[in-house]
Enzyme design. Structure first.
Site, PDB file in Angstrom:
ATOM      1  N   LYS A  70       6.181  14.708   0.442  1.00 23.78           N
ATOM      2  CA  LYS A  70       6.879  13.657  -0.564  1.00 23.78           C
ATOM      3  C   LYS A  70       7.200  14.196  -1.874  1.00 23.78           C
ATOM      4  O   LYS A  70       7.880  13.805  -2.706  1.00 23.78           O
ATOM      5  CB  LYS A  70       5.821  12.704  -0.704  1.00 23.78           C
ATOM      6  CG  LYS A  70       5.407  11.922   0.561  1.00 23.78           C
ATOM      7  CD  LYS A  70       4.041  11.218   0.170  1.00 23.78           C
ATOM      8  CE  LYS A  70       3.258  10.464   1.446  1.00 23.78           C
ATOM      9  NZ  LYS A  70       2.082  10.139   1.147  1.00 23.78           N
ATOM     10  N   GLY A  71       6.542  15.493  -2.209  1.00 25.72           N
ATOM     11  CA  GLY A  71       6.498  16.342  -3.377  1.00 25.72           C
ATOM     12  C   GLY A  71       8.050  16.369  -4.055  1.00 25.72           C
ATOM     13  O   GLY A  71       8.068  16.317  -5.290  1.00 25.72           O
ATOM     14  N   ASP A  96       4.150  28.093  -3.194  1.00 29.84           N
ATOM     15  CA  ASP A  96       3.017  28.524  -3.469  1.00 29.84           C
ATOM     16  C   ASP A  96       2.581  29.569  -2.573  1.00 29.84           C
ATOM     17  O   ASP A  96       2.969  30.699  -2.894  1.00 29.84           O
ATOM     18  CB  ASP A  96       1.811  27.408  -3.212  1.00 29.84           C
ATOM     19  CG  ASP A  96       0.570  27.580  -4.034  1.00 29.84           C
ATOM     20  OD1 ASP A  96       0.438  28.645  -4.882  1.00 29.84           O
ATOM     21  OD2 ASP A  96      -0.411  26.952  -3.648  1.00 29.84           O
ATOM     22  N   LYS A 139       5.006  29.744  -7.657  1.00 25.13           N
ATOM     23  CA  LYS A 139       3.690  30.454  -7.989  1.00 25.13           C
ATOM     24  C   LYS A 139       3.639  31.683  -7.391  1.00 25.13           C
ATOM     25  O   LYS A 139       2.836  31.885  -6.283  1.00 25.13           O
ATOM     26  CB  LYS A 139       2.543  29.524  -7.715  1.00 25.13           C
ATOM     27  CG  LYS A 139       2.220  28.612  -8.751  1.00 25.13           C
ATOM     28  CD  LYS A 139       0.569  28.189  -8.069  1.00 25.13           C
ATOM     29  CE  LYS A 139       0.717  26.472  -8.258  1.00 25.13           C
ATOM     30  NZ  LYS A 139      -0.735  26.112  -7.702  1.00 25.13           N
ATOM     31  N   VAL A 191      -0.842  22.201 -10.836  1.00 24.15           N
ATOM     32  CA  VAL A 191       0.111  21.361 -11.705  1.00 24.15           C
ATOM     33  C   VAL A 191       0.262  19.955 -10.802  1.00 24.15           C
ATOM     34  O   VAL A 191       0.607  19.966  -9.616  1.00 24.15           O
ATOM     35  CB  VAL A 191       1.371  21.922 -12.007  1.00 24.15           C
ATOM     36  CG1 VAL A 191       1.126  23.018 -13.162  1.00 24.15           C
ATOM     37  CG2 VAL A 191       2.149  22.490 -10.887  1.00 24.15           C
ATOM     38  N   ASP A 226       1.417  15.865  -6.692  1.00 20.90           N
ATOM     39  CA  ASP A 226       0.426  15.150  -6.758  1.00 20.90           C
ATOM     40  C   ASP A 226      -0.981  16.029  -6.647  1.00 20.90           C
ATOM     41  O   ASP A 226      -0.739  17.123  -6.082  1.00 20.90           O
ATOM     42  CB  ASP A 226       0.424  14.235  -5.496  1.00 20.90           C
ATOM     43  CG  ASP A 226       0.102  15.082  -3.972  1.00 20.90           C
ATOM     44  OD1 ASP A 226       0.721  16.059  -3.951  1.00 20.90           O
ATOM     45  OD2 ASP A 226      -0.956  14.464  -3.433  1.00 20.90           O
ATOM     46  N   ARG A 243       2.145  11.549  -8.887  1.00 24.41           N
ATOM     47  CA  ARG A 243       3.480  11.747  -8.592  1.00 24.41           C
ATOM     48  C   ARG A 243       4.548  11.058  -9.820  1.00 24.41           C
ATOM     49  O   ARG A 243       5.681  11.688  -9.755  1.00 24.41           O
ATOM     50  CB  ARG A 243       3.933  11.715  -7.405  1.00 24.41           C
ATOM     51  CG  ARG A 243       3.066  12.130  -6.222  1.00 24.41           C
ATOM     52  CD  ARG A 243       3.892  11.614  -4.796  1.00 24.41           C
ATOM     53  NE  ARG A 243       3.077  11.931  -3.652  1.00 24.41           N
ATOM     54  CZ  ARG A 243       2.910  13.364  -3.118  1.00 24.41           C
ATOM     55  NH1 ARG A 243       3.547  14.265  -3.627  1.00 24.41           N
ATOM     56  NH2 ARG A 243       2.149  13.317  -1.999  1.00 24.41           N
TER      57      ARG A 243
HETATM   58  P1  IMP Z   1       2.504  26.478   0.369  1.00 23.49           P
HETATM   59  O1  IMP Z   1       2.455  26.501   1.699  1.00 23.49           O
HETATM   60  O2  IMP Z   1       1.181  27.212  -0.193  1.00 23.49           O
HETATM   61  O3  IMP Z   1       3.394  27.506  -0.490  1.00 23.49           O
HETATM   62  O4  IMP Z   1       2.322  25.062  -0.596  1.00 23.49           O
HETATM   63  C1  IMP Z   1       3.479  24.564  -0.572  1.00 23.49           C
HETATM   64  C2  IMP Z   1       2.952  23.121  -0.779  1.00 23.49           C
HETATM   65  O5  IMP Z   1       1.865  22.838  -1.535  1.00 23.49           O
HETATM   66  C3  IMP Z   1       3.981  22.212  -1.787  1.00 23.49           C
HETATM   67  O6  IMP Z   1       5.147  21.884  -1.116  1.00 23.49           O
HETATM   68  C4  IMP Z   1       3.013  21.380  -2.609  1.00 23.49           C
HETATM   69  O7  IMP Z   1       3.104  20.144  -1.796  1.00 23.49           O
HETATM   70  C5  IMP Z   1       1.573  21.815  -2.511  1.00 23.49           C
HETATM   71  N1  IMP Z   1       1.339  22.533  -3.617  1.00 23.49           N
HETATM   72  C6  IMP Z   1       1.159  23.963  -4.043  1.00 23.49           C
HETATM   73  N2  IMP Z   1       0.766  24.004  -5.236  1.00 23.49           N
HETATM   74  C7  IMP Z   1       0.572  22.726  -6.072  1.00 23.49           C
HETATM   75  C8  IMP Z   1       0.239  22.470  -7.003  1.00 23.49           C
HETATM   76  O8  IMP Z   1      -0.117  23.159  -8.116  1.00 23.49           O
HETATM   77  N3  IMP Z   1       0.335  21.171  -7.513  1.00 23.49           N
HETATM   78  C9  IMP Z   1       0.626  20.190  -6.284  1.00 23.49           C
HETATM   79  N4  IMP Z   1       0.856  20.462  -5.164  1.00 23.49           N
HETATM   80  C10 IMP Z   1       0.868  21.848  -4.901  1.00 23.49           C
HETATM   81 MG    MG Z   2       5.214  19.574  -0.657  1.00 18.30          MG
END
Ligand code: IMP
Ligand code: MG
Length: 183
Positions: free
Chosen positions: A45-46, A105, A133, A155, A161, A167
């Site tokens: 949803k982000g 992330d 990040k 964040v 969220d 959100r």
């Molecule tokens: P990854 O698989 O670790 O790259 O994470 C990606 C997902 O984690 C993103 O689509 C977000 O939904 C969530 N996410 C990562 N960092 C944050 C943050 O700082 N705030 C909120 N959601 C985050």
């Molecule tokens: Mg997401």
């Protein structure tokens, strides 16, 4: 906008700054995808807010679709386990797919997504992300279109969220550690 200081530590990127950046990025997308079969894919949803902001700025023909991946639950760290909760409605064969995400992330979600789309014979697959990040990366992934690189802070806002809250905030904000302390 005024935030409760117990929940929100600070504004990291204002909605106004994001709006300017979106103008630049959308202009690039419009130029790069002219004459192509652009399919914008929103990762629920982000990405829903950044997706709408991008979509409003697209001036070339395009289609949209939605996909949902498993989330963090109510933790601030990834579990490293990703699942597709909702797949695309339509096939992507021959399309120029632009995945729209809120944040990259660890990169685990994006890697999983790219791998699962790779067998579907799209003409191209690229990544658009509002935030990055890079300090937390666990796999090699780089967005093709990036809004802002941010430090290792959790964040919320602009679609992002914490435990499904925040959100709706119009800025990207740093969540106060007291909100998730002890989790
Ligand atoms: P990854 O698989 O670790 O790259 O994470 C990606 C997902 O984690 C993103 O689509 C977000 O939904 C969530 N996410 C990562 N960092 C944050 C943050 O700082 N705030 C909120 N959601 C985050
Ligand atoms: Mg997401």
């Amino acid at each position: 906008m005024h935030y409760s200081s117990e929940e929100i530590q600070s504004i990291l990127i204002s909605g106004g700054e994001i709006s300017k950046k979106m103008d630049e990025l959308a202009a690039r997308v419009n130029a790069d995808y002219a004459g192509k079969e652009l399919l914008l894919v929103c990762i629920l949803k982000g990405a829903v807010v950044v997706f709408a902001e991008l979509l409003k700025r697209i001036t070339i023909p395009c289609e949209i679709d939605f996909m949902a991946l498993s989330s963090y639950g109510s933790s601030t760290k990834t579990t490293g386990v990703v699942r597709i909760l909702k797949d695309l409605d339509h096939g992507i064969e021959g399309k120029d797919v632009l995945i729209v995400e809120d944040i990259v992330d660890s990169g685990v979600s994006m890697r999983y997504l790219l791998d699962s789309l790779s067998v579907r014979r799209a003409a191209s697959v690229r990544i658009f992300s509002l935030l990055d990040k890079p300090s937390r990366r666990r796999v090699e992934i780089e967005p093709d279109y990036l809004g802002f690189e941010i430090p290792d802070l959790f964040v919320v806002g602009f679609g992002l969220d914490y435990a499904e809250k925040y959100r709706n905030l119009p800025d990207v904000c740093v969540l106060s550690e007291s909100v998730y302390a002890g989790r």
